[in-house]
Design an enzyme around this catalytic site. Structure first.
Site, PDB file in Angstrom:
ATOM      1  N   GLY A  82      47.740  34.538  38.797  1.00 16.19           N
ATOM      2  CA  GLY A  82      47.254  35.675  39.572  1.00 16.19           C
ATOM      3  C   GLY A  82      46.174  36.396  38.798  1.00 16.19           C
ATOM      4  O   GLY A  82      45.854  36.031  37.665  1.00 16.19           O
ATOM      5  N   GLY A  84      45.128  38.490  36.485  1.00 16.30           N
ATOM      6  CA  GLY A  84      45.736  39.188  35.359  1.00 16.30           C
ATOM      7  C   GLY A  84      44.764  40.109  34.651  1.00 16.30           C
ATOM      8  O   GLY A  84      45.131  40.896  33.783  1.00 16.30           O
ATOM      9  N   ARG A  85      43.500  39.970  34.983  1.00 19.18           N
ATOM     10  CA  ARG A  85      42.496  40.874  34.395  1.00 19.18           C
ATOM     11  C   ARG A  85      41.333  41.016  35.374  1.00 19.18           C
ATOM     12  O   ARG A  85      40.175  41.072  34.981  1.00 19.18           O
ATOM     13  CB  ARG A  85      42.006  40.319  33.081  1.00 19.18           C
ATOM     14  N   LYS A 105      36.031  41.251  36.872  1.00 17.94           N
ATOM     15  CA  LYS A 105      36.836  40.502  35.896  1.00 17.94           C
ATOM     16  C   LYS A 105      36.719  41.199  34.546  1.00 17.94           C
ATOM     17  O   LYS A 105      35.617  41.504  34.103  1.00 17.94           O
ATOM     18  CB  LYS A 105      36.318  39.066  35.817  1.00 17.94           C
ATOM     19  N   ASP A 117      45.601  41.027  27.780  1.00 21.73           N
ATOM     20  CA  ASP A 117      45.157  42.421  27.650  1.00 21.73           C
ATOM     21  C   ASP A 117      44.367  42.922  28.861  1.00 21.73           C
ATOM     22  O   ASP A 117      43.969  44.076  28.915  1.00 21.73           O
ATOM     23  CB  ASP A 117      44.317  42.585  26.372  1.00 21.73           C
ATOM     24  N   ARG A 175      42.326  30.051  46.611  1.00 18.19           N
ATOM     25  CA  ARG A 175      42.341  28.875  45.741  1.00 18.19           C
ATOM     26  C   ARG A 175      43.409  27.914  46.241  1.00 18.19           C
ATOM     27  O   ARG A 175      44.300  28.324  47.000  1.00 18.19           O
ATOM     28  CB  ARG A 175      42.705  29.294  44.310  1.00 18.19           C
ATOM     29  N   ASP A 246      44.266  26.425  40.224  1.00 18.18           N
ATOM     30  CA  ASP A 246      43.919  27.833  40.444  1.00 18.18           C
ATOM     31  C   ASP A 246      42.413  28.059  40.309  1.00 18.18           C
ATOM     32  O   ASP A 246      41.916  29.134  40.638  1.00 18.18           O
ATOM     33  CB  ASP A 246      44.684  28.751  39.478  1.00 18.18           C
ATOM     34  N   ASN A 247      41.703  27.058  39.822  1.00 20.94           N
ATOM     35  CA  ASN A 247      40.240  27.168  39.731  1.00 20.94           C
ATOM     36  C   ASN A 247      39.551  26.282  40.763  1.00 20.94           C
ATOM     37  O   ASN A 247      38.376  25.932  40.608  1.00 20.94           O
ATOM     38  CB  ASN A 247      39.767  26.799  38.322  1.00 20.94           C
TER      39      ASN A 247
HETATM   40  P1  AMP Z   1      41.641  31.435  33.569  1.00 20.44           P
HETATM   41  O1  AMP Z   1      41.773  30.648  32.312  1.00 20.44           O
HETATM   42  O2  AMP Z   1      40.555  32.484  33.483  1.00 20.44           O
HETATM   43  O3  AMP Z   1      41.562  30.611  34.792  1.00 20.44           O
HETATM   44  O4  AMP Z   1      42.975  32.303  33.654  1.00 20.44           O
HETATM   45  C1  AMP Z   1      44.244  31.759  33.875  1.00 20.44           C
HETATM   46  C2  AMP Z   1      45.235  32.870  34.086  1.00 20.44           C
HETATM   47  O5  AMP Z   1      45.355  33.685  32.905  1.00 20.44           O
HETATM   48  C3  AMP Z   1      44.891  33.835  35.199  1.00 20.44           C
HETATM   49  O6  AMP Z   1      46.095  34.244  35.810  1.00 20.44           O
HETATM   50  C4  AMP Z   1      44.241  34.974  34.470  1.00 20.44           C
HETATM   51  O7  AMP Z   1      44.292  36.184  35.179  1.00 20.44           O
HETATM   52  C5  AMP Z   1      45.070  35.038  33.206  1.00 20.44           C
HETATM   53  N1  AMP Z   1      44.339  35.625  32.087  1.00 20.44           N
HETATM   54  C6  AMP Z   1      43.359  35.051  31.352  1.00 20.44           C
HETATM   55  N2  AMP Z   1      42.905  35.899  30.406  1.00 20.44           N
HETATM   56  C7  AMP Z   1      43.601  37.048  30.544  1.00 20.44           C
HETATM   57  C8  AMP Z   1      43.591  38.310  29.874  1.00 20.44           C
HETATM   58  N3  AMP Z   1      42.783  38.559  28.852  1.00 20.44           N
HETATM   59  N4  AMP Z   1      44.458  39.245  30.304  1.00 20.44           N
HETATM   60  C9  AMP Z   1      45.290  39.006  31.333  1.00 20.44           C
HETATM   61  N5  AMP Z   1      45.351  37.855  32.006  1.00 20.44           N
HETATM   62  C10 AMP Z   1      44.518  36.875  31.629  1.00 20.44           C
HETATM   63 MG    MG Z   2      40.675  30.946  36.530  1.00 26.51          MG
END
Ligand code: AMP
Ligand code: MG
Length: 485
Positions: A82, A84-85, A105, A117, A175, A246-247
């Site tokens: 989900g 997360g940031r 983001k 974070d 997604r 998810d991507n």
């Molecule tokens: P991504 O690698 O950007 O596709 O992220 C995969 C998952 O990790 C997603 O649910 C993001 O929201 C979460 N995520 C990645 N980096 C962070 C961060 N710094 N803080 C919170 N959630 C994160």
């Molecule tokens: Mg992603």
């Protein structure tokens, strides 16, 4: 332009209503004026841009939400991902009726943050700006970047780094992982509503009401869009790097420019991502992985068949199998256009493509430069000397010329023109991207804008194009990218 708020029509398990966490000292680094105009956004003062696109101020009283999704990450299922940031701060409909998400983001934690974070570092934020705008310039379906705002705060990654918030514009943030999430809720109405929403938003031509017709038409439509994007990637040597479910978007737009990179010398197994140790997402695996991801989409929709699961499987399996033939057709069609040949009659020319790729691999030829060279050769440029090439390459060129002489007369557009439309003169080469990102981190954004201007028109020779066409001195042999955005 008008605001719409459609995602909240879905079941509340699909999102969280949550505001961004304000940042200390927002300052605007990048603003994409052309995109803002295209979307018909109102004018913002620079202070407003910094405040709104850092998450410190709401965008015209719109209600931010974070979206829930699941995802297969490197083949392993994670039910709870989900935003997360990230925050969806507004949905807009442009003058011509197209709808877009405005999405921050790096804008703070949400209930999907797990241990993260909620923040984003500056380099990956600007990287997303460069890469997404390059993809748009190359004519490949992609999410775009509207703004990058520095936060004035420090984020901790491998060390201390400056933080930033990036604003992404997407046709939607649906997604494959969104469907996987909905499918797990144990309530078919959640899944059905999501499917209807996705169809209305992206594939309104699907009007069937019965499950079987609706689901199969939807899978087919998503598959065609993803194939279009994938062949775009293969056309320019783009390696996404983290093709988790998810991507993978339902719209087909390229999303998540974390560890992506451009291939220099052609090799089908090229991989740059530091965590992709098995090469799951290497250049040539991007097609089978797209198929694998579509199979996960089909699986997530299977529950909609209710008691008729067997029938569902019988209908969905052949669709996924069909991917291979559909992709191969699209791939050779595209590769032949890179050689100036426009034909529907793919089969008899496949070998010409295969032979060239094999030769490029053996001779470690630069993917982009090879096609630029061939275009110049065909255009009769004096600077291009075929006699300096290997015997094998000269033999291949002769075979290519033989084909051209057969097809040329039948084509409505000349081979040189076709080639110029599909073979970029310039791509965001890794060594230039990294050099410019390091300068940005030191506060020097002067070259960033010149670079993006060149990349926004990659098929045209501009004054500065020549500065960015060189292949890396070391062949990118130790180049690594990271999931850091
Ligand atoms: P991504 O690698 O950007 O596709 O992220 C995969 C998952 O990790 C997603 O649910 C993001 O929201 C979460 N995520 C990645 N980096 C962070 C961060 N710094 N803080 C919170 N959630 C994160
Ligand atoms: Mg992603």
């Amino acid at each position: 332009m008008k605001y719409t708020q459609t995602y909240q029509s879905l079941n509340a398990v699909m999102y969280q209503t949550v505001a961004p966490t304000p940042v200390n000292h927002p300052s605007l680094l990048c603003w994409n004026t052309a995109l803002a105009n295209q979307l018909g956004l109102r004018r913002f003062s620079d202070d407003e841009k910094a405040a709104i696109f850092s998450g410190n101020q709401l965008l015209d009283e719109q209600q931010p939400i974070a979206l829930a999704y699941s995802g297969h990450q490197f083949g392993g299922f994670n039910p709870q991902l989900g935003d997360g940031r990230a925050h969806l701060i507004a949905e807009i409909e442009s003058e011509d009726g197209a709808s877009f998400d405005v999405h921050l983001k790096g804008s703070g934690q949400t209930k999907y943050s797990r241990r993260g974070d909620g923040r984003c570092a500056l380099k990956p934020a600007i990287r997303e700006f460069i890469m997404s705008e390059a993809m748009a310039g190359l004519g490949i379906p992609t999410t775009r970047t509207l703004a990058v705002v520095a936060t004035g705060e420090t984020v901790w990654r491998t060390g201390a780094e400056p933080g930033a918030v990036v604003t992404r514009i997407a046709k939607s943030h649906l997604r494959i992982g969104t469907f996987q999430y909905a499918a797990q809720q144990g309530d078919l109405s959640v899944l059905e509503a999501l499917l209807d929403y996705a169809i209305a938003r992206h594939y309104p031509e699907i009007t069937a009401k019965d499950t079987s017709t609706k689901v199969t038409a939807f899978i087919r439509a998503v598959m065609q869009k993803q194939i279009e994007t994938l062949t775009g990637w293969m056309r320019v040597g783009f390696i996404h790097g983290v093709m988790n479910t998810d991507n993978a978007t339902i719209s087909g737009e390229t999303i998540d420019f974390g560890p992506c990179a451009m291939m220099g010398a052609y090799h089908p197994e090229t991989v740059y991502s530091s965590i992709d140790t098995e090469g799951r997402y290497c250049f040539s695996n991007q097609a089978p992985i797209t198929q694998w991801n579509l199979a996960r989409l089909a699986e997530s929709l299977l529950p909609l068949y209710g008691d008729a699961q067997e029938q569902g499987l019988k209908e969905l399996e052949p669709l996924i199998v069909q991917f291979k033939a559909d992709f191969e057709y699209a791939f050779y069609h595209m590769m032949l256009r890179k050689l100036g040949i426009e034909t529907e009659d793919i089969e008899q020319y496949e070998k010409l493509v295969d032979d060239l790729l094999a030769l490029m691999q053996v001779e470690k030829r630069d993917y982009t430069q090879t096609f630029v060279f061939l275009g110049a050769l065909l255009g009769g440029s004096d600077d291009v000397a075929l006699s300096e090439q290997s015997d094998a390459f000269q033999t291949w060129v002769q075979a290519w010329r033989d084909v051209l002489s057969q097809v040329e007369e039948k084509q409505s557009v000349s081979p040189v023109t076709v080639m110029a439309q599909v073979n970029p003169l310039v791509i965001p080469r890794n060594h230039h991207v990294e050099r410019i990102l390091s300068a940005c981190e030191q506060g020097d954004l002067s070259e960033l804008h010149a670079f993006v201007a060149v990349l926004s028109r990659p098929y045209e020779m501009q004054d500065a194009t020549i500065n960015y066409q060189d292949s890396p001195v070391d062949g990118d042999k130790d180049y690594q990218t990271f999931c850091g955005t």
